[in-house]
Design an enzyme around this catalytic site. Structure first.
Site, PDB file in Angstrom:
ATOM      1  N   ALA A 110       6.298   4.687   2.124  1.00  0.00           N
ATOM      2  CA  ALA A 110       5.870   4.275   1.101  1.00  0.00           C
ATOM      3  C   ALA A 110       4.227   3.379   1.413  1.00  0.00           C
ATOM      4  CB  ALA A 110       7.083   2.829   0.782  1.00  0.00           C
ATOM      5  N   ALA A 111       4.228   3.135   2.330  1.00  0.00           N
ATOM      6  CA  ALA A 111       2.878   2.141   2.931  1.00  0.00           C
ATOM      7  C   ALA A 111       2.297   3.712   2.329  1.00  0.00           C
ATOM      8  CB  ALA A 111       2.889   2.069   4.165  1.00  0.00           C
ATOM      9  N   PRO A 112       1.189   2.658   1.958  1.00  0.00           N
ATOM     10  CA  PRO A 112       0.737   1.447   1.638  1.00  0.00           C
ATOM     11  C   PRO A 112       0.730   0.878   0.283  1.00  0.00           C
ATOM     12  CG  PRO A 112      -1.663   2.824   0.682  1.00  0.00           C
ATOM     13  CD  PRO A 112      -0.473   3.859   1.531  1.00  0.00           C
ATOM     14  N   GLY A 113       2.433   2.130  -0.399  1.00  0.00           N
ATOM     15  CA  GLY A 113       2.932   1.236  -1.526  1.00  0.00           C
ATOM     16  C   GLY A 113       2.233   1.265  -2.654  1.00  0.00           C
ATOM     17  N   GLY A 114       1.627   2.393  -3.340  1.00  0.00           N
ATOM     18  CA  GLY A 114       0.759   2.899  -4.330  1.00  0.00           C
ATOM     19  C   GLY A 114       2.228   3.157  -5.592  1.00  0.00           C
ATOM     20  N   ARG A 138       1.803  -0.372   9.750  1.00  0.00           N
ATOM     21  CA  ARG A 138       1.070  -0.218   8.152  1.00  0.00           C
ATOM     22  C   ARG A 138       2.318  -1.200   7.023  1.00  0.00           C
ATOM     23  NH1 ARG A 138      -1.013   4.707   6.651  1.00  0.00           N
ATOM     24  NH2 ARG A 138       0.337   5.374   4.792  1.00  0.00           N
ATOM     25  N   ASP A 177       7.314  10.632   0.004  1.00  0.00           N
ATOM     26  CA  ASP A 177       6.228  11.426  -0.796  1.00  0.00           C
ATOM     27  C   ASP A 177       5.575  11.350   0.659  1.00  0.00           C
ATOM     28  OD1 ASP A 177       3.591  11.525  -1.835  1.00  0.00           O
ATOM     29  OD2 ASP A 177       2.747   8.932  -0.842  1.00  0.00           O
ATOM     30  N   CYS A 230       0.428  15.211  -0.757  1.00  0.00           N
ATOM     31  CA  CYS A 230      -1.044  15.563  -0.623  1.00  0.00           C
ATOM     32  C   CYS A 230      -1.656  16.806  -0.247  1.00  0.00           C
ATOM     33  CB  CYS A 230      -2.132  13.822  -1.106  1.00  0.00           C
ATOM     34  SG  CYS A 230      -2.085  13.653   0.935  1.00  0.00           S
TER      35      CYS A 230
HETATM   36  N1  SAM Z   1       4.303   6.706  -0.720  1.00  0.00           N
HETATM   37  C1  SAM Z   1       2.505   5.942  -0.195  1.00  0.00           C
HETATM   38  C2  SAM Z   1       1.599   5.641  -1.183  1.00  0.00           C
HETATM   39  O1  SAM Z   1       1.770   6.522  -1.937  1.00  0.00           O
HETATM   40  O2  SAM Z   1       0.973   4.926  -1.054  1.00  0.00           O
HETATM   41  C3  SAM Z   1       1.932   7.411   0.934  1.00  0.00           C
HETATM   42  C4  SAM Z   1       2.489   7.478   1.650  1.00  0.00           C
HETATM   43  S1  SAM Z   1       2.223   8.591   2.780  1.00  0.00           S
HETATM   44  C5  SAM Z   1       1.623   9.921   2.348  1.00  0.00           C
HETATM   45  C6  SAM Z   1       3.474   9.404   3.871  1.00  0.00           C
HETATM   46  C7  SAM Z   1       4.257   7.610   4.807  1.00  0.00           C
HETATM   47  O3  SAM Z   1       4.987   8.351   5.439  1.00  0.00           O
HETATM   48  C8  SAM Z   1       2.922   7.133   5.713  1.00  0.00           C
HETATM   49  O4  SAM Z   1       3.336   5.514   5.344  1.00  0.00           O
HETATM   50  C9  SAM Z   1       3.481   7.199   7.044  1.00  0.00           C
HETATM   51  O5  SAM Z   1       3.397   6.226   8.051  1.00  0.00           O
HETATM   52  C10 SAM Z   1       4.996   7.636   6.896  1.00  0.00           C
HETATM   53  N2  SAM Z   1       5.868   8.232   7.693  1.00  0.00           N
HETATM   54  C11 SAM Z   1       5.526   9.297   8.960  1.00  0.00           C
HETATM   55  N3  SAM Z   1       6.551  10.102   9.816  1.00  0.00           N
HETATM   56  C12 SAM Z   1       7.309   8.967   8.590  1.00  0.00           C
HETATM   57  C13 SAM Z   1       8.423  10.238   9.375  1.00  0.00           C
HETATM   58  N4  SAM Z   1       9.127  10.744  10.177  1.00  0.00           N
HETATM   59  N5  SAM Z   1       9.349   9.317   8.620  1.00  0.00           N
HETATM   60  C14 SAM Z   1       9.009   9.184   7.759  1.00  0.00           C
HETATM   61  N6  SAM Z   1       7.899   8.317   6.859  1.00  0.00           N
HETATM   62  C15 SAM Z   1       6.816   8.387   7.995  1.00  0.00           C
END
Ligand code: SAM
Length: 457
Positions: A110-114, A138, A177, A230
């Protein structure tokens, strides 16, 4: 910085020479700037100045393209949570998740939460979004964005997907995501280009397989699964979906057809039961993005359950405390109040039981709205309460600040006492609350949290 050679070669393999050439050329052009409006803070107050007259994002009712990139940091409306700076393509997931009003949604990465804030707006006051982030570094930004958005219907957890997905068959929709190799960021971010490697693509794909397997456990039969990245490469997009589909077999089924106007430039496809949507910057107005949707079959096995709770961090409040807390919200009958540690919280009644159960079972780090601390029966309000869209504005005097004063307030500088009533005030700009300030005679105690203070000049 030039594009990694191996990326170009892979893209030619995946897309063919002509499409790959058009894509690579587009990656050297300037990205579009877009925001998504917060309906809870723009319906009555109007569109914030930054987006006044801006062109709509065609696939998201609240999305707007800006002509140029303003300084969001220096815009009070941004700090009031009137909009979220979000890339237009990402806003498309709102169309995939279906009707989630009053439903429980898990935003697993979820981070940063968009996307969390987007789902929160769609889920409404009867729904609940559980926003999970694995990375402790994060999660703070996620909590801040949730507070600023102010819908009061989000619970933030900070754990591995394996832990949060022990809430088995508990969610009506699960959104993944996924962490990915970030090729869609190449237009914005040279670091993403530098960090790209074939090895990382494989690593990301393997991680995505693990995350999807967990996500599946948390989804109830009949529920919706949204997957997004992405990145452009097939290994992390269609490839991940194909591997996942093989592992779950007949439990996966098609969701309702998602209508897309061909004029939007989105490349629609299929991967087994998944409808897929590709955003290429040379075709659609947005950054590189991939999204897909499918459903868990109604007859798939799965009984809704939460892991056994070991402790209940939420305590009930007594009648006097509840009466004081009720004064501060616009719809007191629709809310339930309680405390965790020394802070009082409010939750919408429709999901209050669910949040309590979740809090005893999982590491919930924030939920509902933090209302503040009670001293001698009076609430010392938390900054999150000012940003809560459901706050009762008549609970205390309000002070409307000019743009310049609002910036002084947001920098935690002194503001003019003349505008404030004696005692606690709700201060805001353009009709949107920013926080609290207390006037004592000729002095003003600026209560904007230090951690949120604007440092930029
Ligand atoms: N959904 C967010 C938004 O819209 O702002 C962006 C999410 S970003 C694409 C992917 C997220 O997955 C990151 O915050 C990252 O820390 C987290 N992540 C990294 N490794 C992960 C894992 N093994 N399991 C779950 N989440 C993970």
């Amino acid at each position: 910085m030039t594009l990694p050679e191996a990326f170009v070669a892979r893209t030619v393999r995946d897309l063919g020479a002509d499409e790959a050439a058009a894509l690579c050329a587009a990656l050297d052009t300037a990205p579009a700037v877009s925001v998504r409006l917060n309906p809870a803070k723009t319906a009555a107050q109007g569109v914030p100045r930054v987006a006044d007259g801006a062109a709509p994002v065609p696939w998201c009712a609240e999305g707007r393209y800006l002509d140029s990139r303003p300084s969001f940091t220096l815009d009070a409306a941004f700090h009031a949570g009137a909009y979220y700076v979000q890339e237009a393509s990402s806003q498309f997931v709102g169309r995939l998740v279906g009707d989630i009003a009053g439903r429980r949604v898990l935003d697993l990465c979820a981070a940063p939460g968009g996307k969390t804030t987007l789902y929160a707006s769609l889920a409404g006051t009867e729904g609940l979004v559980v926003a999970n982030e694995i990375d402790r570094r994060r999660v703070q930004a996620l909590c801040d964005n949730v507070r600023r958005w102010g819908t009061g219907n989000v619970a933030v957890t900070c754990c591995d997907p394996r832990t949060v997905c022990d809430a088995e068959a508990w969610f009506d929709a699960v959104a993944v995501d996924a962490p990915c190799s970030g090729e869609g960021m190449f237009r914005k971010d040279d670091e993403a280009r530098a960090a790209w490697s074939e090895g990382n693509v494989r690593l990301c794909a393997a991680r995505q397989d693990e995350i999807l397997a967990e996500a599946w456990r948390a989804l109830r039969p009949g529920g919706t699964l949204v997957y997004s990245t992405c990145t452009f490469n097939r290994e992390e997009d269609e490839g991940t979906l194909a591997r996942f589909a093989r592992s779950v077999g007949g439990e996966l089924t098609e969701s309702d057809r998602v209508a897309v106007d061909p004029a939007w430039g989105i490349v629609c496809g299929r991967e087994g039961a998944f409808q897929t949507f590709r955003f290429f910057p040379h075709r659609a107005r947005g950054e590189g993005f991939f999204a897909a949707v499918a459903r868990k079959a109604d007859d798939a096995p799965g009984r809704s359950r939460l892991p056994r709770g070991r402790r209940q961090p939420i305590a009930a409040v007594d009648r006097a405390a509840a009466a004081e807390l009720r004064r501060w919200v616009a719809e007191p009958d629709a809310m339930r109040f309680g405390s965790a540690g020394d802070c009082c919280y409010g939750w919408y009644e429709a999901q209050a039981e669910a949040v309590a159960a979740l809090s005893s079972a999982l590491p919930v780090v924030y939920s509902g709205v933090a209302m503040g601390q009670l001293f001698k029966g009076r609430l010392k309000p938390d900054a999150a309460l000012a940003l809560f869209a459901g706050m009762e504005r008549g609970a205390l005097p309000g002070a409307e600040l000019s743009d310049e004063e609002a910036l002084r307030y947001l920098r935690r500088q002194e503001i003019d006492a003349a505008r404030l009533a004696e005692g606690m005030n709700l201060v805001g700009c353009e009709g949107r609350p920013l926080g609290f300030a207390k006037r004592i005679g000729g002095r003003v105690n600026n209560l904007y949290p230090n951690a949120w203070r604007i440092l930029k000049n």
